[in-house]
Structures are given as C-alpha cells and as structure tokens.
Design a protein around this motif. Sequence first.
Motif, PDB file in Angstrom:
ATOM      1  N   UNK A 129      21.598  16.348  48.038  1.00 36.94           N
ATOM      2  CA  UNK A 129      20.623  15.472  47.378  1.00 36.94           C
ATOM      3  C   UNK A 129      20.788  14.035  47.854  1.00 36.94           C
ATOM      4  N   UNK A 130      19.677  13.348  48.020  1.00 36.25           N
ATOM      5  CA  UNK A 130      19.741  12.002  48.605  1.00 36.25           C
ATOM      6  C   UNK A 130      19.265  10.899  47.661  1.00 36.25           C
ATOM      7  N   UNK A 131      18.434  11.207  46.655  1.00 36.73           N
ATOM      8  CA  UNK A 131      17.950  10.152  45.758  1.00 36.73           C
ATOM      9  C   UNK A 131      18.356  10.455  44.324  1.00 36.73           C
ATOM     10  N   UNK A 132      18.127   9.472  43.444  1.00 37.96           N
ATOM     11  CA  UNK A 132      18.581   9.569  42.062  1.00 37.96           C
ATOM     12  C   UNK A 132      17.987  10.757  41.312  1.00 37.96           C
ATOM     13  N   UNK A 133      16.840  11.220  41.724  1.00 36.22           N
ATOM     14  CA  UNK A 133      16.125  12.244  40.959  1.00 36.22           C
ATOM     15  C   UNK A 133      16.240  13.640  41.579  1.00 36.22           C
ATOM     16  N   UNK A 134      17.053  13.782  42.609  1.00 42.43           N
ATOM     17  CA  UNK A 134      17.207  15.076  43.266  1.00 42.43           C
ATOM     18  C   UNK A 134      18.553  15.689  42.910  1.00 42.43           C
ATOM     19  N   UNK A 135      18.547  16.970  42.565  1.00 41.72           N
ATOM     20  CA  UNK A 135      19.785  17.673  42.222  1.00 41.72           C
ATOM     21  C   UNK A 135      19.733  19.091  42.795  1.00 41.72           C
ATOM     22  N   UNK A 136      20.901  19.682  42.889  1.00 42.41           N
ATOM     23  CA  UNK A 136      21.029  21.084  43.296  1.00 42.41           C
ATOM     24  C   UNK A 136      21.639  21.841  42.127  1.00 42.41           C
ATOM     25  N   UNK A 137      21.028  22.951  41.760  1.00 44.93           N
ATOM     26  CA  UNK A 137      21.497  23.747  40.626  1.00 44.93           C
ATOM     27  C   UNK A 137      22.482  24.817  41.068  1.00 44.93           C
ATOM     28  N   UNK A 138      23.488  25.068  40.239  1.00 42.18           N
ATOM     29  CA  UNK A 138      24.343  26.229  40.479  1.00 42.18           C
ATOM     30  C   UNK A 138      23.582  27.489  40.078  1.00 42.18           C
ATOM     31  N   UNK A 139      24.050  28.641  40.549  1.00 39.46           N
ATOM     32  CA  UNK A 139      23.343  29.898  40.302  1.00 39.46           C
ATOM     33  C   UNK A 139      23.279  30.229  38.809  1.00 39.46           C
TER      34      UNK A 139
END
Length: 400
Positions: A129-139
């Motif tokens: 993720x590169x910006x404040x509003x981007x995330x990666x979810x765990x499974x």
Amino acid sequence: MRVALVASLAWHDYRADSRLSACAVLALVAVIAPLLVLFGLKFGLVGSLTERLERDPAVREVIPMGGGRFSAAFIDALAQRPDVAFALPRTRQIAATADLSMEGLDRAVNVEMIPSGVGDPLLGNVLAPTDLYSVILSATSAEKLGAKAGDWLEASFSRQMAGQLQAQRTRLHVTAVLGLEAFGRDAIFAPLALLAAVEDYRDGLAVQAFGWPGDAPTADEQRVYPAFRLYARSLNDVEPLRVYFAARNQLVSTQAQTIAQVQSLSRNLSIVFWVIAALAVVGAVAAIFAGALAAVARKRRDLSVLRLLGFSTGALLLFVVLQALYSGVLAALISVLLYSVAESGLNHLFVQVPGEHASHLLLRHYVIALSGVLGASVLAAALGGWRVARIEASEGIRDV
C-alpha cells in the motif's frame, strides 16, 4: 592413429571378455548407485528443508522483546545494512488496532494494524500500500468481512478523553487480500503513516491529514517507536543480527535455533556421506587395481604380441586404462538409470508438498560423479597396469 587403434583393440577385447567385463561393471555399480541414492537423499532432504525455511519469512524475522525506544534514523540505518532485507518502525501495539465493517455487515471486525511498505516479505508479489487510504487485508479478515480486492471498508478508531469515549471514522480501500499461508490472523497491512496517525489520535493529538480534532503536536518532538519489523536477508544473516542486538543490550526473538538445527543436520549428513563415500571409493579403486593386475597377468601373452608388433609401453598401458574406462562409463550410466528409478520412487512415497524432494540431484552432481568414477578408474588402472612395462616381445615370439 595409434591411439584410435589401441582404443579399437581394447574395445574388441573388452567385448570378447564379456563375462569378466560385466563383473567389473556390476562391481562398480554396486558402489556408485548406493552413493548416488545416499547423496540424493542428503541433498534432497536438506535442500527441501532449507527452501521451506527460506520461503517462510517468519523464520528470518527478528522481533524486539520488551519496550524499546528506537528513532526513525536508527531503523532506517538498519534497513540499509547488507544483511537486512526489510526494516520498518512499529507503533505501540495497543494503539495499532481498528474496527472494520462493510456496508450490509451488522458487526465490526477488530483487526491489528501492521505497518508495511515496499519489500515487505510477507506480501510476496502483492504490491505494498502506498497512500493513507490503501490497505491489504489478511485472509481471515477478508473471510469475516466478506471483502475482496477493490472493496471499500469503514474503519473506526476510538479513544477515551476526559472520561468520554470518542471515535473517528474513515474509508479504506482494499488493494489486495493476502493468502492464508502468508498471515493467519485478523489484520490489515497499511502504510506506516496511517498507523502513526491513529497513534497520534489515540494520544489525544490532532491529525491534520484526516481532520481529526485534538491537541496540537509539539513541532520539535521526534517520534520514538517502541518496536520495529525486521527481516534478515538470508538464513545465515539471522544469527549475526541477533549478536548485533545482543551487543547493544537489546533482547530479540529469532528462529536462529531452528536454522542452526537444519544447518547442523546438513553438516552431519555431509560427514556421514563423505565417510561412506571415502570407504566406497577406496574399495572401488582397490577392485579396479586388482582387476588391472589380473587383466595384465591373464592377457600377458596377448600384450606381448602387441609389443612384438611395435606397440610401446605407453600404448599397452593405455590398452589397460581404456578397458577400465569402458567399465567406468557403463557403470556410471547404469547407476544413473538405477538412481533415477529410486529417486522417482522415493519422491512418490515421501513427498507431500509440491516442489519439494526427498531425493534430488542436479546436473552438476552427475558430472562430478562421472568425473570421479573416470578419474578413479584411470588412476587405479594405471597403478595396476604398470606391470606391462615388464612384458617383453620375446614372450610373443615364443607363443607364435
């Protein structure tokens, strides 16, 4: 031309003595084939264990224990070390949580927030993720929320100020979902800036990026982090990093013991293999040496006739050596064929994870084995065939 003639005569004589030649070949196969299987097991098992450890980023993780005070400059310096693959600050764990929900979901899922960035080993091929509003979810989080890449989540962050419970909300964009094998807990992987903003908010400070109210932060105050995420570049770098932190009186948790066990297994198996290989090679050299002596004694009259025809001592010695080489090449080919059958059976019986091997050899191992067999054959045959120098042409005349 003389070499070609000697090679042709040696081959025809080798074929004429087919029973004795077959015995010589089988004697070498009895040595070479078990060694190939033994080394294949050693290389396959240890290689698979090592690859399994290298594929698991958690094995290379260095985790600081207890409360620490680390500056951003110190952690940046760690990231620049040649033995470090990834290093990033962590905010306080108690502040690094979020309540996530989706439209239509009647409950929130509490997850931990993990700082991430470019090069994060846990992400694999997933873009960080590169910006404040981007995330990666765990499974597991994605399963509970019913979310997928491209969805938007409602994130809630609460704090207690002056005895009152307060909360702020923001929308987060799911850019990807990690596989279960990468991370098994409820979590989101987010930029460090988002975790710092949430920590500031929970400390009662205002967060200008989100418009969250609070006290104005001190302009000159340097942020200090209680921990960091750090991954060694390779398995061999884990122990030196542990020693580095121990020298700074910083207790860390590593998988150095697990890595040491695999490396110790590799060393011990290597010792066992080379001891057995040395004994087997000595036996094989002795067998070829004895065979060469017997061949010279048995073919003394034939060799004396060749001497009578003008063949030199070197040519007669080449005759003996070439026959040993013929046995070595045939034995190596048969041994490789037998090993291939054994390798296929062992891998079929014992391997359950795709890509791993119970027994495995590389092309260079076959080349080394062939070179060793031919080298030992030449040396032993040359030592055993030295008696051709005593053969006189007169012995051939008496037999005419």
